[in-house]
Motif scaffolding. Structure first.
Motif, PDB file in Angstrom:
ATOM      1  N   ASP A 162       0.832  -1.199   0.000  1.00 57.00           N
ATOM      2  CA  ASP A 162       0.000   0.000   0.000  1.00 57.00           C
ATOM      3  C   ASP A 162       0.872   1.256   0.000  1.00 57.00           C
ATOM      4  N   LYS A 163       1.905   1.255   0.831  1.00 63.32           N
ATOM      5  CA  LYS A 163       2.831   2.400   0.877  1.00 63.32           C
ATOM      6  C   LYS A 163       3.570   2.549  -0.451  1.00 63.32           C
ATOM      7  N   LEU A 164       3.990   1.424  -1.011  1.00 66.75           N
ATOM      8  CA  LEU A 164       4.698   1.453  -2.293  1.00 66.75           C
ATOM      9  C   LEU A 164       3.813   2.048  -3.386  1.00 66.75           C
ATOM     10  N   ALA A 165       2.564   1.615  -3.440  1.00 73.68           N
ATOM     11  CA  ALA A 165       1.650   2.070  -4.494  1.00 73.68           C
ATOM     12  C   ALA A 165       1.402   3.574  -4.428  1.00 73.68           C
ATOM     13  N   GLU A 166       1.545   4.157  -3.247  1.00 70.71           N
ATOM     14  CA  GLU A 166       1.391   5.610  -3.120  1.00 70.71           C
ATOM     15  C   GLU A 166       2.428   6.366  -3.939  1.00 70.71           C
ATOM     16  N   SER A 167       3.569   5.733  -4.172  1.00 74.66           N
ATOM     17  CA  SER A 167       4.648   6.397  -4.908  1.00 74.66           C
ATOM     18  C   SER A 167       4.496   6.278  -6.427  1.00 74.66           C
ATOM     19  N   PHE A 168       3.553   5.465  -6.897  1.00 74.74           N
ATOM     20  CA  PHE A 168       3.351   5.313  -8.335  1.00 74.74           C
ATOM     21  C   PHE A 168       2.769   6.616  -8.908  1.00 74.74           C
ATOM     22  N   PRO A 169       2.978   6.864 -10.193  1.00 73.38           N
ATOM     23  CA  PRO A 169       2.436   8.075 -10.808  1.00 73.38           C
ATOM     24  C   PRO A 169       0.914   8.129 -10.706  1.00 73.38           C
ATOM     25  N   LYS A 170       0.385   9.334 -10.691  1.00 69.99           N
ATOM     26  CA  LYS A 170      -1.067   9.543 -10.586  1.00 69.99           C
ATOM     27  C   LYS A 170      -1.827   8.823 -11.704  1.00 69.99           C
ATOM     28  N   LYS A 171      -1.215   8.720 -12.876  1.00 68.55           N
ATOM     29  CA  LYS A 171      -1.898   8.069 -13.997  1.00 68.55           C
ATOM     30  C   LYS A 171      -2.192   6.596 -13.713  1.00 68.55           C
ATOM     31  N   GLU A 172      -1.523   6.025 -12.708  1.00 66.20           N
ATOM     32  CA  GLU A 172      -1.724   4.617 -12.356  1.00 66.20           C
ATOM     33  C   GLU A 172      -2.743   4.425 -11.230  1.00 66.20           C
ATOM     34  N   LEU A 173      -3.334   5.520 -10.752  1.00 66.19           N
ATOM     35  CA  LEU A 173      -4.239   5.452  -9.602  1.00 66.19           C
ATOM     36  C   LEU A 173      -5.318   4.383  -9.768  1.00 66.19           C
ATOM     37  N   TYR A 174      -5.952   4.325 -10.931  1.00 71.39           N
ATOM     38  CA  TYR A 174      -7.033   3.365 -11.153  1.00 71.39           C
ATOM     39  C   TYR A 174      -6.567   2.136 -11.932  1.00 71.39           C
ATOM     40  N   ASN A 175      -5.277   2.037 -12.143  1.00 74.06           N
ATOM     41  CA  ASN A 175      -4.736   0.904 -12.887  1.00 74.06           C
ATOM     42  C   ASN A 175      -3.798   0.093 -11.996  1.00 74.06           C
ATOM     43  N   LEU A 176      -2.511   0.259 -12.188  1.00 73.01           N
ATOM     44  CA  LEU A 176      -1.544  -0.574 -11.482  1.00 73.01           C
ATOM     45  C   LEU A 176      -1.580  -0.361  -9.969  1.00 73.01           C
ATOM     46  N   SER A 177      -1.737   0.858  -9.513  1.00 77.17           N
ATOM     47  CA  SER A 177      -1.801   1.122  -8.060  1.00 77.17           C
ATOM     48  C   SER A 177      -2.966   0.378  -7.431  1.00 77.17           C
ATOM     49  N   SER A 178      -4.113   0.489  -8.053  1.00 71.87           N
ATOM     50  CA  SER A 178      -5.310  -0.179  -7.546  1.00 71.87           C
ATOM     51  C   SER A 178      -5.158  -1.701  -7.615  1.00 71.87           C
ATOM     52  N   GLN A 179      -4.638  -2.185  -8.711  1.00 75.40           N
ATOM     53  CA  GLN A 179      -4.509  -3.631  -8.920  1.00 75.40           C
ATOM     54  C   GLN A 179      -3.574  -4.264  -7.892  1.00 75.40           C
ATOM     55  N   ILE A 180      -2.414  -3.657  -7.671  1.00 68.06           N
ATOM     56  CA  ILE A 180      -1.448  -4.246  -6.738  1.00 68.06           C
ATOM     57  C   ILE A 180      -1.972  -4.174  -5.300  1.00 68.06           C
ATOM     58  N   ARG A 181      -2.703  -3.123  -4.975  1.00 69.53           N
ATOM     59  CA  ARG A 181      -3.299  -3.012  -3.633  1.00 69.53           C
ATOM     60  C   ARG A 181      -4.361  -4.087  -3.419  1.00 69.53           C
ATOM     61  N   ARG A 182      -5.236  -4.248  -4.389  1.00 72.59           N
ATOM     62  CA  ARG A 182      -6.301  -5.242  -4.258  1.00 72.59           C
ATOM     63  C   ARG A 182      -5.731  -6.655  -4.188  1.00 72.59           C
ATOM     64  N   ALA A 183      -4.730  -6.931  -5.013  1.00 74.10           N
ATOM     65  CA  ALA A 183      -4.128  -8.260  -5.012  1.00 74.10           C
ATOM     66  C   ALA A 183      -3.420  -8.544  -3.690  1.00 74.10           C
TER      67      ALA A 183
END
Length: 118
Positions: A24-45
């Motif tokens: 969750d902390k890591l995903a916060e550092s991803f670019p904003k464009k990934e908010l509903y893509n990779l950030s969300s996916q890795i958090r849910r997984a």
């Protein structure tokens, strides 16, 4: 606080909870464009790992619990794939990737051993 649920005493559940927090902390550092893509996916997984372990541990038969641990292992594989994508897109550095990769590999082996003991 006293653990009242069986899964709270499981080492794999506690490790999965820690991994979920770290991801969750890591995903916060991803670019904003990934908010509903990779950030969300890795958090849910990553959340799904602990969720499946707990669901399988509550009043389930051994075959049913094995099935849910299998789901948790699949969710972990999804996290690892997301980590590879994050590395390839230069959202994380090699050292960060390596740390998460090793932690994930260790958790996978723990879950497989747990499932085999059921």
């Amino acid at each position: 606080m006293e653990s009242r649920f069986k899964f709270e005493k499981l080492k794999i559940w506690n490790k999965a909870m820690d991994l979920g927090d770290d991801i969750d902390k890591l995903a916060e550092s991803f670019p904003k464009k990934e908010l509903y893509n990779l950030s969300s996916q890795i958090r849910r997984a990553s959340d799904s790992i602990a969720l499946n372990i707990s669901e399988g541990a509550i009043g389930q038969s051994n075959p049913e619990q094995k099935k849910f641990v299998g789901y948790a292992i699949r969710s972990l594989a999804e996290v690892v794939t997301c980590l590879h994508k994050a590395k390839r897109r230069n959202y994380i550095v090699e050292k960060e990737f390596d740390n998460f990769y090793e932690e994930s590999f260790h958790l996978m082996n723990m879950m497989i051993a747990f499932r085999n003991k059921l």
